[in-house]
Design a protein around this motif. Structure first.
Motif, PDB file in Angstrom:
ATOM      1  N   GLU B 178       3.494  10.608  -7.557  1.00  0.00           N
ATOM      2  CA  GLU B 178       4.754  10.449  -6.736  1.00  0.00           C
ATOM      3  C   GLU B 178       4.965   9.135  -6.571  1.00  0.00           C
ATOM      4  O   GLU B 178       4.924   8.262  -7.033  1.00  0.00           O
ATOM      5  CB  GLU B 178       5.104  11.099  -5.706  1.00  0.00           C
ATOM      6  N   LEU B 179       3.760   8.702  -5.621  1.00  0.00           N
ATOM      7  CA  LEU B 179       2.981   7.643  -5.356  1.00  0.00           C
ATOM      8  C   LEU B 179       2.712   7.077  -6.417  1.00  0.00           C
ATOM      9  O   LEU B 179       3.554   5.286  -7.104  1.00  0.00           O
ATOM     10  CB  LEU B 179       1.386   7.395  -5.004  1.00  0.00           C
ATOM     11  N   GLU B 180       2.150   7.426  -7.942  1.00  0.00           N
ATOM     12  CA  GLU B 180       2.408   6.948  -9.245  1.00  0.00           C
ATOM     13  C   GLU B 180       3.244   6.332  -9.323  1.00  0.00           C
ATOM     14  O   GLU B 180       3.480   5.362 -10.280  1.00  0.00           O
ATOM     15  CB  GLU B 180       0.822   7.194  -9.868  1.00  0.00           C
ATOM     16  N   ASN B 181       4.595   6.916  -9.654  1.00  0.00           N
ATOM     17  CA  ASN B 181       6.074   6.546 -10.132  1.00  0.00           C
ATOM     18  C   ASN B 181       6.288   4.946  -9.210  1.00  0.00           C
ATOM     19  O   ASN B 181       7.250   4.669 -10.294  1.00  0.00           O
ATOM     20  CB  ASN B 181       6.820   7.833  -9.555  1.00  0.00           C
ATOM     21  N   VAL B 182       6.040   5.120  -8.264  1.00  0.00           N
ATOM     22  CA  VAL B 182       6.695   3.928  -7.593  1.00  0.00           C
ATOM     23  C   VAL B 182       5.818   3.062  -7.936  1.00  0.00           C
ATOM     24  O   VAL B 182       6.093   1.528  -7.706  1.00  0.00           O
ATOM     25  CB  VAL B 182       6.581   3.921  -5.988  1.00  0.00           C
ATOM     26  N   VAL B 183       4.466   3.118  -7.418  1.00  0.00           N
ATOM     27  CA  VAL B 183       2.745   2.281  -7.617  1.00  0.00           C
ATOM     28  C   VAL B 183       2.371   2.782  -9.114  1.00  0.00           C
ATOM     29  O   VAL B 183       1.428   3.042  -8.321  1.00  0.00           O
ATOM     30  CB  VAL B 183       2.496   1.990  -6.431  1.00  0.00           C
ATOM     31  N   ASP B 184       3.145   2.025 -10.295  1.00  0.00           N
ATOM     32  CA  ASP B 184       2.270   2.331 -11.547  1.00  0.00           C
ATOM     33  C   ASP B 184       1.568   1.454 -12.326  1.00  0.00           C
ATOM     34  O   ASP B 184       0.995   1.652 -12.842  1.00  0.00           O
ATOM     35  CB  ASP B 184       3.112   2.849 -13.042  1.00  0.00           C
ATOM     36  N   ASP B 185       1.896   0.385 -11.554  1.00  0.00           N
ATOM     37  CA  ASP B 185       0.647  -0.351 -12.135  1.00  0.00           C
ATOM     38  C   ASP B 185       0.605  -1.562 -10.737  1.00  0.00           C
ATOM     39  O   ASP B 185       0.401  -2.369 -10.228  1.00  0.00           O
ATOM     40  CB  ASP B 185       1.847  -1.540 -12.885  1.00  0.00           C
ATOM     41  N   LEU B 186      -1.411  -1.784 -11.201  1.00  0.00           N
ATOM     42  CA  LEU B 186      -1.997  -2.318  -9.891  1.00  0.00           C
ATOM     43  C   LEU B 186      -1.876  -3.881 -10.111  1.00  0.00           C
ATOM     44  O   LEU B 186      -2.103  -4.484  -9.324  1.00  0.00           O
ATOM     45  CB  LEU B 186      -3.473  -1.901  -9.871  1.00  0.00           C
ATOM     46  N   ASP B 187      -1.943  -3.804 -11.407  1.00  0.00           N
ATOM     47  CA  ASP B 187      -1.479  -5.914 -11.951  1.00  0.00           C
ATOM     48  C   ASP B 187      -0.487  -6.226 -11.216  1.00  0.00           C
ATOM     49  O   ASP B 187       0.028  -7.382 -11.466  1.00  0.00           O
ATOM     50  CB  ASP B 187      -2.120  -5.789 -12.845  1.00  0.00           C
ATOM     51  N   ALA B 188       0.903  -5.644 -11.172  1.00  0.00           N
ATOM     52  CA  ALA B 188       1.559  -6.279 -10.340  1.00  0.00           C
ATOM     53  C   ALA B 188       1.361  -6.914  -9.113  1.00  0.00           C
ATOM     54  O   ALA B 188       0.323  -6.443  -8.398  1.00  0.00           O
ATOM     55  CB  ALA B 188       2.944  -4.582 -10.555  1.00  0.00           C
ATOM     56  N   SER B 189       2.611  -7.552  -8.406  1.00  0.00           N
ATOM     57  CA  SER B 189       2.170  -8.196  -7.566  1.00  0.00           C
ATOM     58  C   SER B 189       3.081  -7.666  -6.438  1.00  0.00           C
ATOM     59  O   SER B 189       4.467  -7.528  -6.927  1.00  0.00           O
ATOM     60  CB  SER B 189       2.365  -9.688  -7.632  1.00  0.00           C
ATOM     61  N   LEU B 190       3.300  -8.104  -5.255  1.00  0.00           N
ATOM     62  CA  LEU B 190       4.388  -7.554  -3.920  1.00  0.00           C
ATOM     63  C   LEU B 190       4.887  -9.360  -3.642  1.00  0.00           C
ATOM     64  O   LEU B 190       4.553 -10.128  -3.346  1.00  0.00           O
ATOM     65  CB  LEU B 190       3.667  -7.185  -3.145  1.00  0.00           C
ATOM     66  N   ARG B 191       6.112  -8.652  -3.683  1.00  0.00           N
ATOM     67  CA  ARG B 191       7.087  -9.945  -2.399  1.00  0.00           C
ATOM     68  C   ARG B 191       7.517  -9.352  -1.165  1.00  0.00           C
ATOM     69  O   ARG B 191       7.850  -8.504  -1.679  1.00  0.00           O
ATOM     70  CB  ARG B 191       7.539 -10.774  -3.192  1.00  0.00           C
ATOM     71  N   PHE B 192       8.181 -10.615  -0.339  1.00  0.00           N
ATOM     72  CA  PHE B 192       9.477 -10.166   0.885  1.00  0.00           C
ATOM     73  C   PHE B 192      10.206  -9.538  -0.081  1.00  0.00           C
ATOM     74  O   PHE B 192      10.901 -10.748  -0.920  1.00  0.00           O
ATOM     75  CB  PHE B 192       8.756 -10.795   2.394  1.00  0.00           C
ATOM     76  N   PRO B 193      11.001  -9.037   0.499  1.00  0.00           N
ATOM     77  CA  PRO B 193      12.927  -9.285   0.009  1.00  0.00           C
ATOM     78  C   PRO B 193      13.285 -10.097   0.792  1.00  0.00           C
ATOM     79  O   PRO B 193      12.257 -10.538   1.570  1.00  0.00           O
ATOM     80  CB  PRO B 193      13.595  -7.694   0.331  1.00  0.00           C
ATOM     81  N   SER B 232      -9.438   2.221  -1.600  1.00  0.00           N
ATOM     82  CA  SER B 232      -8.996   2.859  -3.146  1.00  0.00           C
ATOM     83  C   SER B 232      -7.959   2.406  -3.520  1.00  0.00           C
ATOM     84  O   SER B 232      -7.124   2.603  -2.831  1.00  0.00           O
ATOM     85  CB  SER B 232      -9.605   4.412  -2.806  1.00  0.00           C
ATOM     86  N   ASP B 233      -8.134   3.500  -4.459  1.00  0.00           N
ATOM     87  CA  ASP B 233      -6.775   3.394  -5.754  1.00  0.00           C
ATOM     88  C   ASP B 233      -5.992   3.745  -4.850  1.00  0.00           C
ATOM     89  O   ASP B 233      -4.236   3.328  -4.211  1.00  0.00           O
ATOM     90  CB  ASP B 233      -6.737   4.218  -6.581  1.00  0.00           C
ATOM     91  N   VAL B 234      -5.730   5.424  -4.003  1.00  0.00           N
ATOM     92  CA  VAL B 234      -4.899   6.024  -3.688  1.00  0.00           C
ATOM     93  C   VAL B 234      -4.358   5.185  -1.841  1.00  0.00           C
ATOM     94  O   VAL B 234      -4.057   5.326  -1.790  1.00  0.00           O
ATOM     95  CB  VAL B 234      -5.233   7.732  -3.388  1.00  0.00           C
ATOM     96  N   GLU B 235      -5.700   4.998  -1.174  1.00  0.00           N
ATOM     97  CA  GLU B 235      -5.237   4.400  -0.194  1.00  0.00           C
ATOM     98  C   GLU B 235      -4.506   3.348  -0.749  1.00  0.00           C
ATOM     99  O   GLU B 235      -2.732   2.985   0.208  1.00  0.00           O
ATOM    100  CB  GLU B 235      -6.676   3.657   0.108  1.00  0.00           C
ATOM    101  N   ILE B 236      -4.464   2.170  -1.601  1.00  0.00           N
ATOM    102  CA  ILE B 236      -3.870   1.348  -1.730  1.00  0.00           C
ATOM    103  C   ILE B 236      -2.352   1.653  -2.157  1.00  0.00           C
ATOM    104  O   ILE B 236      -1.194   1.331  -1.672  1.00  0.00           O
ATOM    105  CB  ILE B 236      -3.936   0.205  -2.617  1.00  0.00           C
ATOM    106  N   LYS B 237      -1.951   2.738  -2.631  1.00  0.00           N
ATOM    107  CA  LYS B 237      -1.009   3.044  -3.238  1.00  0.00           C
ATOM    108  C   LYS B 237       0.047   3.852  -2.262  1.00  0.00           C
ATOM    109  O   LYS B 237       1.537   3.599  -2.606  1.00  0.00           O
ATOM    110  CB  LYS B 237      -1.359   4.218  -4.250  1.00  0.00           C
ATOM    111  N   ARG B 238      -1.000   4.404  -1.356  1.00  0.00           N
ATOM    112  CA  ARG B 238      -0.021   5.187  -0.201  1.00  0.00           C
ATOM    113  C   ARG B 238       1.015   4.374   0.063  1.00  0.00           C
ATOM    114  O   ARG B 238       1.957   4.437   1.359  1.00  0.00           O
ATOM    115  CB  ARG B 238      -1.261   5.905   0.506  1.00  0.00           C
ATOM    116  N   VAL B 239      -0.431   2.987   0.406  1.00  0.00           N
ATOM    117  CA  VAL B 239       0.593   1.885   1.938  1.00  0.00           C
ATOM    118  C   VAL B 239       1.341   1.141   1.109  1.00  0.00           C
ATOM    119  O   VAL B 239       2.515   0.912   1.745  1.00  0.00           O
ATOM    120  CB  VAL B 239      -0.567   0.763   2.543  1.00  0.00           C
TER     121      VAL B 239
END
Lengths: 178, 293
Positions: B178-193, B232-239
């Motif tokens: 489920e985490l991976e469904n939302v955060v499926d690409d670690l090479d994506a970046s983040l921005r504020f809405p 870790s992968d899982v930790e960053i994805k969870r956050v």
């Protein structure tokens, strides 16, 4: 003359060509090509089917059974749909000694079921291999319903091949009668 | 012959299901993979069994024992981890009872009223479950199932139904997916809405969430943030999952995927495929012919 067609499918190196060779009355028309030495598949075998294998069993003057073997490598899967058209039924060959190919075998099975709702059986090939899985374990691994025939097989042995084809024909009869 | 393969191709969950359905007795061993230099039937690197990573034993389809390599699996460690023995008690027992089997030790501890029988059973059960849930998340490694091999008589065996374990294990694996469904690409970046200040009003973030938020910038990929924060992968994805679900950040993907369109394209051609409709007489002719071969 009436012709009927059965398709033998399965993952790369599962024994489809061998299966047809064991029972065909003619020298199998094979479209095998040498695998490039640089290719990963070359470590498994030297040649692979690129379009289809073709075998024949003449029943009488009016009826001929054609056996078509599909290419096992995914990059040739455009042939699958063409070969599936008009088939009487199909056989999914699975290498019992390579559990890493079970998922691919299941995917191929589902793909062929989607092509045509014809009867099918699954052949647990290479049962003479020391690492071969027991067919009942394979049934669970492949998630086959109990009514799907999973037949132990050694494709090099004609009797085994005949048995698989007969079981497919019995399945076809059963489905016609049901 | 033993069942063998790689959990990369036949997952631990599938193995548990197989053992459960066939009511088997035996020992499942999972190994470190040692590359052989060859390729398997899927063209993945072929792995030979190396050092043992875990062992799980079954009796008639029930879990009875599990151990992880590199982890203390004995009764003292299990009771200590569960808080039934203090660190000091565990230290003393490790010294004094190092030649005593777990069964004998359990009887002595119960007799001395350190623990109850229920404590022992529950702690061993939890230990087995922890090991099994852990290895259900593994996605690579050769395995072998040896029929009729059981743990030594010195171990305490607690029978556990596999079905609930499969369900719970699968739920945990699903959570990761489920985490991976939302955060499926670690090479994506983040921005504020838009209007981030309004969204952050009254929100209480954890320390990890604040750390990630401080790096939100379309120039920083999630992977870069993960490395910077030593997560870790899982930790960053969870956050990131939590922040995205709360509408506090948005994921900026590099390019849109064209795969979905390609997947759907050939479907229409397949709709009308039908098999030939033979009659029974024809099929019987084929059967009779084959019988003569």
């Amino acid at each position: 003359m009436q012709t009927v067609k059965m398709v033998v499918t399965g993952p790369f190196s599962s024994g489809k060509t061998e299966f047809i060779k064991s029972i065909s009355e003619i020298e199998v028309v094979s479209t095998e090509r040498g695998i490039s030495k640089a290719s990963k598949e070359a470590e498994v075998k030297d040649n692979t089917t690129v379009a289809m294998d073709f075998g024949r069993i003449t029943v009488d003057d009016d009826l001929v059974l054609y056996l078509f073997g599909t290419p096992g490598q995914r990059r040739f899967d455009f042939m699958w749909e063409i070969l599936a058209e008009g088939m009487l039924g199909f056989i999914v060959m699975v290498d019992s000694s390579k559990p890493e190919t079970f998922r691919e075998a299941k995917n191929i099975l589902e793909t062929f079921r989607a092509y045509a709702p014809t009867p099918y059986v699954v052949a647990a090939n290479k049962q003479d291999h020391p690492d071969a899985w027991d067919p009942e374990d394979m049934r669970i691994a492949l998630r086959l319903e109990s009514d799907v025939k999973l037949l132990p097989c050694v494709a090099k042995e004609r009797d085994n091949v005949r048995n698989v084809l007969l079981e497919l024909l019995y399945t076809i009869l059963e489905e016609m009668e049901s | 012959m033993p069942l063998q393969g790689n959990i990369r191709d036949f997952s631990t969950t599938q193995l548990l299901n197989l053992v459960n359905l066939s009511r088997r007795t035996g020992m499942l061993t999972i190994f470190e993979g040692v590359p052989t230099g060859e390729k398997d039937g899927n063209n993945n690197p072929k792995m030979a069994p190396g050092a043992q990573r875990a062992q799980v034993a079954f009796n008639k389809g029930k879990l009875i024992f599990a151990s992880l390599a590199g982890q203390e699996n004995g009764l003292v460690a299990v009771l200590n981890k569960a808080g039934k023995l203090t660190d000091d008690q565990a230290k003393v027992l490790r010294e004094r009872a190092k030649n005593t089997s777990d069964k004998a030790l359990a009887l002595r501890l119960i007799g001395a009223k350190y623990v109850s029988q229920a404590d022992v059973v529950n702690c061993i059960k939890q230990h087995i479950l922890d090991v099994v849930y852990n290895l259900m998340s593994w996605d690579d490694g050769p395995f072998r199932f040896d029929d009729e091999i059981t743990p030594s008589g010195e171990n305490i065996l607690v029978p556990i139904d596999i079905e609930p374990v499969i369900i719970e294990g699968a739920r945990r694996v699903r959570e990761v997916k489920e985490l991976e469904n939302v955060v499926d690409d670690l090479d994506a970046s983040l921005r504020f809405p838009e209007n981030p200040r309004e969204k952050f009003k009254g929100i209480h973030l954890s320390v990890d969430e604040w750390k990630v938020v401080s790096y939100v910038n379309p120039k920083n990929t999630i992977r870069m943030i993960m490395r910077q924060l030593n997560m870790s992968d899982v930790e960053i994805k969870r956050v990131v999952y939590g922040l995205v679900q709360a509408g506090l950040v948005e994921i900026v993907k590099k390019t849109a995927s064209k795969e979905d369109a390609a997947k759907n394209a050939p479907a229409s051609r397949r709709q009308q495929r039908k098999g030939s409709k033979p009659d029974a007489q024809l099929v019987n002719k084929l059967i009779n012919k084959l019988k003569t071969l």
